[in-house]
Design a protein around this motif. Structure first.
Motif, PDB file in Angstrom:
ATOM      1  N   THR A  18       0.858  -1.185   0.000  1.00 31.91           N
ATOM      2  CA  THR A  18       0.000   0.000   0.000  1.00 31.91           C
ATOM      3  C   THR A  18       0.892   1.232   0.000  1.00 31.91           C
ATOM      4  OG1 THR A  18      -0.114   0.013   2.435  1.00 31.91           O
ATOM      5  CG2 THR A  18      -1.900  -1.123   1.242  1.00 31.91           C
ATOM      6  N   GLY A  19       0.364   2.326  -0.486  1.00 28.10           N
ATOM      7  CA  GLY A  19       1.141   3.561  -0.508  1.00 28.10           C
ATOM      8  C   GLY A  19       0.248   4.762  -0.726  1.00 28.10           C
ATOM      9  N   SER A  20       0.780   5.919  -0.384  1.00 26.95           N
ATOM     10  CA  SER A  20       0.070   7.175  -0.633  1.00 26.95           C
ATOM     11  C   SER A  20       1.087   8.296  -0.754  1.00 26.95           C
ATOM     12  CB  SER A  20      -0.933   7.482   0.483  1.00 26.95           C
ATOM     13  OG  SER A  20      -0.267   7.773   1.703  1.00 26.95           O
ATOM     14  N   ALA A  21       0.714   9.301  -1.519  1.00 29.54           N
ATOM     15  CA  ALA A  21       1.555  10.492  -1.683  1.00 29.54           C
ATOM     16  C   ALA A  21       0.626  11.684  -1.839  1.00 29.54           C
ATOM     17  CB  ALA A  21       2.471  10.357  -2.892  1.00 29.54           C
ATOM     18  N   GLY A  22       0.895  12.717  -1.064  1.00 25.89           N
ATOM     19  CA  GLY A  22       0.014  13.876  -1.116  1.00 25.89           C
ATOM     20  C   GLY A  22       0.759  15.168  -0.885  1.00 25.89           C
TER      21      GLY A  22
ATOM     22  N   GLN B  25      -5.297  20.662  -1.728  1.00 21.18           N
ATOM     23  CA  GLN B  25      -4.507  19.464  -1.491  1.00 21.18           C
ATOM     24  C   GLN B  25      -4.949  18.345  -2.429  1.00 21.18           C
ATOM     25  OE1 GLN B  25      -5.144  18.585   2.646  1.00 21.18           O
ATOM     26  NE2 GLN B  25      -7.078  17.535   2.292  1.00 21.18           N
ATOM     27  N   THR B  26      -4.025  17.451  -2.681  1.00 27.85           N
ATOM     28  CA  THR B  26      -4.323  16.306  -3.541  1.00 27.85           C
ATOM     29  C   THR B  26      -3.530  15.107  -3.050  1.00 27.85           C
ATOM     30  OG1 THR B  26      -4.411  15.511  -5.834  1.00 27.85           O
ATOM     31  CG2 THR B  26      -2.512  16.854  -5.215  1.00 27.85           C
ATOM     32  N   THR B  27      -4.094  13.907  -3.229  1.00 23.85           N
ATOM     33  CA  THR B  27      -3.482  12.672  -2.739  1.00 23.85           C
ATOM     34  C   THR B  27      -3.720  11.548  -3.742  1.00 23.85           C
ATOM     35  OG1 THR B  27      -3.944  13.332  -0.452  1.00 23.85           O
ATOM     36  CG2 THR B  27      -3.375  11.021  -0.830  1.00 23.85           C
ATOM     37  N   VAL B  28      -2.711  10.708  -3.900  1.00 25.08           N
ATOM     38  CA  VAL B  28      -2.842   9.477  -4.678  1.00 25.08           C
ATOM     39  C   VAL B  28      -2.639   8.309  -3.725  1.00 25.08           C
ATOM     40  CG1 VAL B  28      -1.897   8.060  -6.524  1.00 25.08           C
ATOM     41  CG2 VAL B  28      -2.065  10.539  -6.824  1.00 25.08           C
ATOM     42  N   ARG B  29      -3.594   7.358  -3.726  1.00 23.39           N
ATOM     43  CA  ARG B  29      -3.525   6.168  -2.876  1.00 23.39           C
ATOM     44  C   ARG B  29      -3.412   4.923  -3.756  1.00 23.39           C
ATOM     45  NH1 ARG B  29      -8.654   5.673  -0.547  1.00 23.39           N
ATOM     46  NH2 ARG B  29      -9.491   7.261  -1.949  1.00 23.39           N
ATOM     47  N   VAL B  30      -2.534   4.016  -3.360  1.00 22.31           N
ATOM     48  CA  VAL B  30      -2.261   2.815  -4.152  1.00 22.31           C
ATOM     49  C   VAL B  30      -2.429   1.581  -3.278  1.00 22.31           C
ATOM     50  CG1 VAL B  30      -0.530   1.568  -5.496  1.00 22.31           C
ATOM     51  CG2 VAL B  30      -0.641   4.060  -5.627  1.00 22.31           C
TER      52      VAL B  30
ATOM     53  N   TRP C 279      -7.178   8.675  -7.020  1.00 22.94           N
ATOM     54  CA  TRP C 279      -6.746  10.066  -6.942  1.00 22.94           C
ATOM     55  C   TRP C 279      -7.842  10.895  -6.286  1.00 22.94           C
ATOM     56  CZ3 TRP C 279      -7.072  14.005 -11.457  1.00 22.94           C
ATOM     57  CH2 TRP C 279      -6.517  15.229 -11.047  1.00 22.94           C
ATOM     58  N   ASP C 280      -7.475  11.598  -5.201  1.00 25.57           N
ATOM     59  CA  ASP C 280      -8.397  12.474  -4.478  1.00 25.57           C
ATOM     60  C   ASP C 280      -7.862  13.904  -4.512  1.00 25.57           C
ATOM     61  OD1 ASP C 280      -9.665  10.092  -3.762  1.00 25.57           O
ATOM     62  OD2 ASP C 280      -8.564   9.965  -1.860  1.00 25.57           O
ATOM     63  N   ALA C 281      -8.760  14.873  -4.397  1.00 23.61           N
ATOM     64  CA  ALA C 281      -8.351  16.276  -4.364  1.00 23.61           C
ATOM     65  C   ALA C 281      -9.366  17.076  -3.553  1.00 23.61           C
ATOM     66  CB  ALA C 281      -8.216  16.849  -5.766  1.00 23.61           C
ATOM     67  N   GLU C 282      -8.919  18.239  -3.071  1.00 27.65           N
ATOM     68  CA  GLU C 282      -9.781  19.062  -2.223  1.00 27.65           C
ATOM     69  C   GLU C 282      -9.306  20.511  -2.257  1.00 27.65           C
ATOM     70  OE1 GLU C 282     -10.449  19.285   2.564  1.00 27.65           O
ATOM     71  OE2 GLU C 282     -10.751  17.330   1.606  1.00 27.65           O
ATOM     72  N   ILE C 283     -10.275  21.445  -2.306  1.00 26.13           N
ATOM     73  CA  ILE C 283      -9.976  22.871  -2.165  1.00 26.13           C
ATOM     74  C   ILE C 283     -10.931  23.433  -1.134  1.00 26.13           C
ATOM     75  CG2 ILE C 283      -9.024  23.195  -4.481  1.00 26.13           C
ATOM     76  CD1 ILE C 283     -11.728  24.326  -5.319  1.00 26.13           C
ATOM     77  N   GLY C 284     -10.463  24.416  -0.378  1.00 22.24           N
ATOM     78  CA  GLY C 284     -11.349  24.934   0.649  1.00 22.24           C
ATOM     79  C   GLY C 284     -10.817  26.197   1.296  1.00 22.24           C
ATOM     80  N   TYR C 285     -11.537  26.598   2.342  1.00 20.41           N
ATOM     81  CA  TYR C 285     -11.190  27.800   3.098  1.00 20.41           C
ATOM     82  C   TYR C 285     -11.304  27.459   4.583  1.00 20.41           C
ATOM     83  CZ  TYR C 285     -11.297  32.619   4.829  1.00 20.41           C
ATOM     84  OH  TYR C 285     -11.025  33.793   5.502  1.00 20.41           O
TER      85      TYR C 285
END
Length: 311
Positions: A216-220, A232-237, A259-265
């Motif tokens: 398993t792995g992840s990078a963000g 922010q953005t993240t890739v999960r394997v 692949w996940d991503a998010e924008i916010g305040y």
């Protein structure tokens, strides 16, 4: 069916600074577990593979003790070397999807877990790196298995399982407001001693344990703007995963990436964010039942709005 459980635990931990460089940690946890099941199966218009109506009622209670011991050596100002060993327990119980009390019953799992590793902390570069290797010896390993020629799905015990692997975690802030995180792990979990209770003579010693991804792995990466906005953005394997003890190719999930991503305040009082999960709409299974040749699909592409506030 209905299942009632009561779990009580008391635990504590003590740290002894033996020298300027050596710290010893010791912990102890005492658990009491109570379990009760009440299940009734009635067949109406469709015969249930010739199995008559049944009632499963049973209860169990047990105590167990889980000790832990660790040592940390401060090799340099930035590097700590550690070694830990502990005993873990998963309580016994009864499976919900079984037609007899004997079939439903499973025993407690005991895990002797050991790890060794090092941690590197460098405040100058806002960098933390943790590398660990682990070895687990598990007795009466609990895992799910289908019962042939029925719709029963139960938890069974494998006599002995060995799990070995390595893990690497990284947290880094290369420039102000930018955070990089990553992790990767590899595991080899095999049956040392397991004979299929439903298939006489079927021995799976040396086969890989089902439901455990090979890696398993992840990078963000995340960036926080001065205005309060962030992105922010993240890739999960996840690596190949077997779903039966025989390691049948037809019941193996191939490796996949999400692949996940998010924008916010964000402020001190609230956070609002628009997020997307599995942006590439990757198709994969989260579970496969070999007996009925069916699987549960993983989460599809998803978009949403999240609001959090603190009072």
């Amino acid at each position: 069916f209905s299942i009632d459980q009561l779990n009580l635990a008391a635990y504590g931990n003590v740290t002894w600074q033996a020298t300027d460089r050596i710290a010893v940690d010791a912990g102890l946890r005492v658990d009491y577990h109570e379990f009760e099941i009440d299940r009734v199966m009635r067949t109406t218009s469709v015969p249930n593979f010739g199995i008559p109506d049944s009632t499963v009622r049973g209860d169990r209670d047990e105590w167990f003790v889980s000790p832990a011991l660790g040592l940390t050596y401060k090799a340099t100002e930035a590097v700590d070397v550690f070694v830990r060993s502990s005993i873990g327990n998963k309580p016994a119980g009864h499976s919900a999807y079984a037609d007899t009390l004997a079939l439903a019953r499973f025993e407690r799992e005991r895990n002797w877990s050991n790890e060794i590793g090092l941690q590197y902390d460098c405040p100058e570069y806002d960098l933390r790196l943790v590398l660990r290797a682990f070895w687990d010896q598990i007795d009466d390993y609990q895992f799910n298995q289908s019962v042939p020629n029925s719709t029963n799905f139960v938890i069974v015990n494998a006599d002995e399982v060995t799990s070995r692997g390595v893990e690497l975690d990284l947290a880094w802030t290369p420039v102000e407001r930018l955070t990089v995180r990553g992790s990767i792990g590899y595991v080899n979990a095999e049956f040392d001693s397991y004979t299929d209770p439903f298939t006489p003579g079927a021995n799976f010693n040396g086969r890989e344990v089902p439901f455990v991804p090979e890696y398993t792995g992840s990078a963000g990466v995340r960036y926080d703007f001065e205005s309060g906005f962030f992105a922010q953005t993240t890739v999960r394997v996840a690596g190949p995963t077997r779903f039966d003890a025989a390691n049948t190719g037809g019941f193996t999930q191939d490796a996949y990436a999400l692949w996940d991503a998010e924008i916010g305040y964000a402020t001190e009082r609230f956070t609002i964010a628009f997020f997307g999960h599995n942006l590439l709409d990757e198709e994969y299974y989260s579970f496969i039942n070999p007996q009925i040749v069916a699987g549960s699909p993983g989460d599809p592409q998803l978009f949403g709005l999240r609001l959090r506030t603190v009072f």
